[in-house]
Design an enzyme around this catalytic site. Structure first.
Site, mmCIF file in Angstrom:
data_model
loop_
_atom_site.group_PDB
_atom_site.id
_atom_site.type_symbol
_atom_site.label_atom_id
_atom_site.label_comp_id
_atom_site.label_asym_id
_atom_site.label_seq_id
_atom_site.Cartn_x
_atom_site.Cartn_y
_atom_site.Cartn_z
ATOM 1 N N GLU A 1 -4.409 -106.545 -34.916
ATOM 2 C CA GLU A 1 -4.716 -105.487 -33.962
ATOM 3 C C GLU A 1 -5.927 -105.858 -33.105
ATOM 4 O O GLU A 1 -6.944 -106.327 -33.600
ATOM 5 C CB GLU A 1 -4.979 -104.171 -34.691
ATOM 6 C CG GLU A 1 -3.802 -103.677 -35.516
ATOM 7 C CD GLU A 1 -2.581 -103.329 -34.669
ATOM 8 O OE1 GLU A 1 -2.705 -103.276 -33.438
ATOM 9 O OE2 GLU A 1 -1.511 -103.086 -35.260
ATOM 10 N N CYS B 1 -5.181 -95.626 -40.097
ATOM 11 C CA CYS B 1 -5.438 -97.051 -39.851
ATOM 12 C C CYS B 1 -6.393 -97.222 -38.675
ATOM 13 O O CYS B 1 -7.409 -97.920 -38.784
ATOM 14 C CB CYS B 1 -4.127 -97.777 -39.579
ATOM 15 S SG CYS B 1 -3.040 -97.928 -41.013
ATOM 16 N N HIS C 1 -2.017 -105.050 -39.557
ATOM 17 C CA HIS C 1 -0.912 -104.269 -40.103
ATOM 18 C C HIS C 1 0.090 -105.203 -40.774
ATOM 19 O O HIS C 1 0.355 -106.307 -40.283
ATOM 20 C CB HIS C 1 -0.217 -103.476 -39.000
ATOM 21 C CG HIS C 1 -0.785 -102.117 -38.790
ATOM 22 N ND1 HIS C 1 -1.395 -101.721 -37.619
ATOM 23 C CD2 HIS C 1 -0.835 -101.047 -39.615
ATOM 24 C CE1 HIS C 1 -1.802 -100.465 -37.735
ATOM 25 N NE2 HIS C 1 -1.461 -100.033 -38.929
#
Length: 216
Positions: free
Chosen positions: A84, A147, A173
């Site tokens: 991410e 998250c 993730h």
């Protein structure tokens, strides 16, 4: 121990959304007490709860003062490890967390920047992880559930806490485990990928990445 460079903190969430296990927690547990590039890895659990996830993260950061932090989460429906890039200052849950809370349209941290960028060397990590046989890509959005809440909270702490100066961090993730549904990935492959990414991050010099809207 002589020759150690510091601590790497790897976190994973407890099970949520009806799953009996969370691959993120299993990966963090599998890496606990291992060493990579002369750094000691601490694997730890975070609750999938908006109200307490950052409190637990703060305890871990204060205790270990890591040089590198990688938080892990589950992204069902994805076939790859997903690095991410951006954490946003917004909670907008489409489903309740494990305490039943479902915040919408709220800031993660009032008065903080609208977004932060990961300070991990994402492109280098992706290349190495893919070359190691672990499908990996990058993403521009970590969502707006717990998250992202933890990702943003982590990056804000790394940017503002003098005791964590120089530490880097980010979020990855993971797909479902074999037997949980499809697409999926074996646990050993996920562990290998995260360990490879950690090694790359530790061996690449720090590169400052700004956390303002002009860079998003």
């Amino acid at each position: 121990m002589t020759g150690e460079r510091g601590t790497v903190l790897v976190t994973g969430f407890d099970p949520f959304d009806g799953y009996s296990v969370n691959p993120a927690l299993l990966v963090a547990t599998a890496l606990h007490r291992r060493q990579v590039a002369r750094c000691h890895i601490v694997g730890a659990e975070l609750p999938t709860v908006f109200a307490t996830a950052l409190q637990r993260l703060d305890q871990l950061l204060a205790r270990y003062r890591p040089v590198l932090v990688i938080c892990l989460g589950l992204a069902a429906g994805r076939a790859t490890l997903r690095l991410e890039r951006v954490a946003i200052n917004r909670d907008d849950a489409r489903r309740p967390d494990n305490s039943g809370a479902q915040p919408t349209g709220q800031a993660v941290i009032d008065g903080a920047p609208s977004a932060y960028l990961s300070t991990l060397p994402l492109e280098a990590m992706q290349r190495a992880m893919t070359a190691a046989g672990v499908p990996t890509d990058t993403s521009q959005s970590a969502g707006s559930f717990v998250c992202n809440h933890v990702f943003f909270g982590l990056m804000h702490r790394l940017a503002t806490n003098p005791e964590l100066q120089g530490a880097r961090g980010g979020f990855v993730h993971l797909p479902l485990l074999l037997g949980q549904g499809r697409p999926c990935m074996p646990l050993t492959q996920m562990v290998h990928g995260i360990r490879t990414g950690i090694r790359v991050a530790l061996n690449i010099p720090h590169q400052t990445q700004a956390a303002d809207d002009a860079h998003i």
